[in-house]
Design a protein around this motif. Structure first.
Motif, mmCIF file in Angstrom:
data_model
loop_
_atom_site.group_PDB
_atom_site.id
_atom_site.type_symbol
_atom_site.label_atom_id
_atom_site.label_comp_id
_atom_site.label_asym_id
_atom_site.label_seq_id
_atom_site.Cartn_x
_atom_site.Cartn_y
_atom_site.Cartn_z
ATOM 1 N N ARG A 20 -18.711 2.586 5.396
ATOM 2 C CA ARG A 20 -17.896 2.746 4.369
ATOM 3 C C ARG A 20 -16.499 2.429 5.037
ATOM 4 N N VAL A 21 -16.061 1.333 4.481
ATOM 5 C CA VAL A 21 -14.737 0.721 5.096
ATOM 6 C C VAL A 21 -13.402 1.514 4.252
ATOM 7 N N LYS A 22 -12.582 2.028 4.917
ATOM 8 C CA LYS A 22 -11.289 2.560 4.118
ATOM 9 C C LYS A 22 -10.198 1.544 3.599
ATOM 10 N N LEU A 23 -10.158 1.732 2.441
ATOM 11 C CA LEU A 23 -9.002 0.640 1.742
ATOM 12 C C LEU A 23 -7.949 0.827 2.376
ATOM 13 N N MET A 24 -7.201 -0.057 2.753
ATOM 14 C CA MET A 24 -5.800 0.108 3.428
ATOM 15 C C MET A 24 -4.669 -0.406 2.388
ATOM 16 N N LYS A 25 -3.967 0.937 2.147
ATOM 17 C CA LYS A 25 -2.853 0.575 1.089
ATOM 18 C C LYS A 25 -1.488 0.254 1.778
ATOM 19 N N VAL A 26 -1.078 -0.887 1.339
ATOM 20 C CA VAL A 26 0.212 -1.331 1.852
ATOM 21 C C VAL A 26 1.281 -1.733 1.029
ATOM 22 N N LEU A 27 2.409 -1.356 1.201
ATOM 23 C CA LEU A 27 3.539 -1.338 0.334
ATOM 24 C C LEU A 27 4.398 -2.337 0.981
ATOM 25 N N TRP A 28 4.582 -3.491 0.576
ATOM 26 C CA TRP A 28 5.690 -4.632 1.311
ATOM 27 C C TRP A 28 6.626 -4.731 0.358
ATOM 28 N N VAL A 29 7.868 -4.431 1.182
ATOM 29 C CA VAL A 29 9.178 -4.403 0.524
ATOM 30 C C VAL A 29 9.914 -5.715 0.839
ATOM 31 N N GLU A 30 9.911 -6.699 -0.296
ATOM 32 C CA GLU A 30 10.538 -7.987 0.007
ATOM 33 C C GLU A 30 11.209 -8.565 -1.223
ATOM 34 N N ASP A 31 12.180 -8.972 -0.950
ATOM 35 C CA ASP A 31 13.109 -9.461 -2.159
ATOM 36 C C ASP A 31 13.043 -10.732 -2.522
ATOM 37 N N HIS A 32 12.369 -11.929 -1.485
ATOM 38 C CA HIS A 32 12.609 -13.174 -1.502
ATOM 39 C C HIS A 32 11.399 -13.569 -2.419
ATOM 40 N N ALA A 47 -8.831 -9.681 -2.040
ATOM 41 C CA ALA A 47 -9.552 -9.070 -2.818
ATOM 42 C C ALA A 47 -10.812 -9.508 -3.388
ATOM 43 N N ARG A 48 -10.909 -10.913 -3.368
ATOM 44 C CA ARG A 48 -12.046 -11.775 -3.934
ATOM 45 C C ARG A 48 -13.025 -11.918 -2.347
ATOM 46 N N ALA A 49 -12.580 -11.724 -1.488
ATOM 47 C CA ALA A 49 -13.455 -11.653 -0.208
ATOM 48 C C ALA A 49 -13.787 -10.265 0.143
ATOM 49 N N ARG A 50 -13.452 -9.378 -0.616
ATOM 50 C CA ARG A 50 -13.832 -8.207 -0.468
ATOM 51 C C ARG A 50 -13.161 -7.535 0.945
ATOM 52 N N VAL A 51 -11.924 -7.794 1.246
ATOM 53 C CA VAL A 51 -11.305 -7.231 2.511
ATOM 54 C C VAL A 51 -10.802 -5.963 1.795
ATOM 55 N N PRO A 52 -10.624 -5.204 2.712
ATOM 56 C CA PRO A 52 -10.111 -3.551 2.138
ATOM 57 C C PRO A 52 -8.630 -3.532 2.218
ATOM 58 N N VAL A 53 -7.797 -4.080 1.503
ATOM 59 C CA VAL A 53 -6.197 -4.052 1.231
ATOM 60 C C VAL A 53 -6.056 -3.992 -0.024
ATOM 61 N N ASP A 54 -5.121 -3.139 -0.447
ATOM 62 C CA ASP A 54 -4.479 -2.903 -1.569
ATOM 63 C C ASP A 54 -2.960 -3.134 -1.458
ATOM 64 N N LEU A 55 -2.586 -4.302 -1.721
ATOM 65 C CA LEU A 55 -1.029 -4.795 -1.527
ATOM 66 C C LEU A 55 -0.198 -4.352 -2.797
ATOM 67 N N VAL A 56 0.702 -3.674 -2.605
ATOM 68 C CA VAL A 56 1.652 -3.133 -3.718
ATOM 69 C C VAL A 56 3.139 -3.879 -3.148
ATOM 70 N N MET A 57 3.870 -4.584 -4.195
ATOM 71 C CA MET A 57 5.131 -5.021 -3.747
ATOM 72 C C MET A 57 6.033 -4.243 -4.408
ATOM 73 N N ALA A 58 7.271 -4.320 -3.613
ATOM 74 C CA ALA A 58 8.730 -3.932 -4.409
ATOM 75 C C ALA A 58 9.648 -4.625 -3.880
ATOM 76 N N THR A 59 10.697 -4.806 -4.666
ATOM 77 C CA THR A 59 11.485 -5.858 -4.572
ATOM 78 C C THR A 59 12.917 -5.224 -3.986
ATOM 79 N N THR A 60 13.098 -3.917 -3.954
ATOM 80 C CA THR A 60 14.517 -3.167 -3.562
ATOM 81 C C THR A 60 13.713 -2.004 -2.877
#
Length: 167
Positions: A20-32, A47-60
């Motif tokens: 089992r590969v742990k899903l890496m949850k990432v918050l990327w704070v970027e306004d551009h 995600a399509r390549a089944r790489v265990p990354v969950d990217l969440v974006m924030a602008t502020t």
């Protein structure tokens, strides 16, 4: 490939024991907006390549703080110049006080290295080197999902001695 495979398992995941590969949850704070769009395409490809990354974006910074109150993240990647925060030191301090996540600085701000150095002296859980946003290999992240994942892993603790992702 960063994903460790079980014994007897081929690249497609056929046969053998699977670890089992742990899903890496990432918050990327970027306004551009253009940078956010490229990152979202890279995350979709991952995600399509089944790489265990969950990217969440924030602008502020305020949006990031709200996310950090509601969700747990393994990694928070910060731009130091945001619409609601122009002080890089304060931006790092506010995010560092929101939980036990790793922080990485990815910014075009000239003072990014000094902000990281100051935060490290204060004991923040921070990647020791700031990343110059303009040097990120976005096309490679999109073309090869594991490159995006490797970049994220390099920002985590214990990755200080590893080879950097080539641009």
């Amino acid at each position: 490939v960063s994903i460790r495979r079980g014994l007897g398992e081929d690249r497609r995941g056929n046969t053998g024991r699977v670890l089992r590969v742990k899903l890496m949850k990432v918050l990327w704070v970027e306004d551009h907006e253009p940078v956010r769009e490229l990152l979202l395409v890279a995350a979709d490809k991952a995600a399509r390549a089944r790489v265990p990354v969950d990217l969440v974006m924030a602008t502020t910074l305020m949006e990031a703080e709200n996310r950090l109150r509601l969700e747990r993240f393994d990694l928070v990647i910060l731009d130091l110049t945001l619409p609601d925060s122009f002080d890089g030191d304060m931006t790092i301090a506010r995010v560092a006080n929101m939980g036990k996540h790793r922080i990485a600085v990815c910014s075009a701000q000239p003072e990014r290295d000094q902000a990281v150095e100051t935060a490290l002296k204060c004991g923040a859980n921070l990647a020791p080197k700031a990343v110059f946003k303009a040097n990120l290999p976005f096309n490679r992240f999109i073309q090869r999902a594991e490159t995006f994942h490797d970049f994220l892993l390099e920002q985590m603790p214990g990755a200080e001695g590893k080879i950097a992702v080539a641009a």
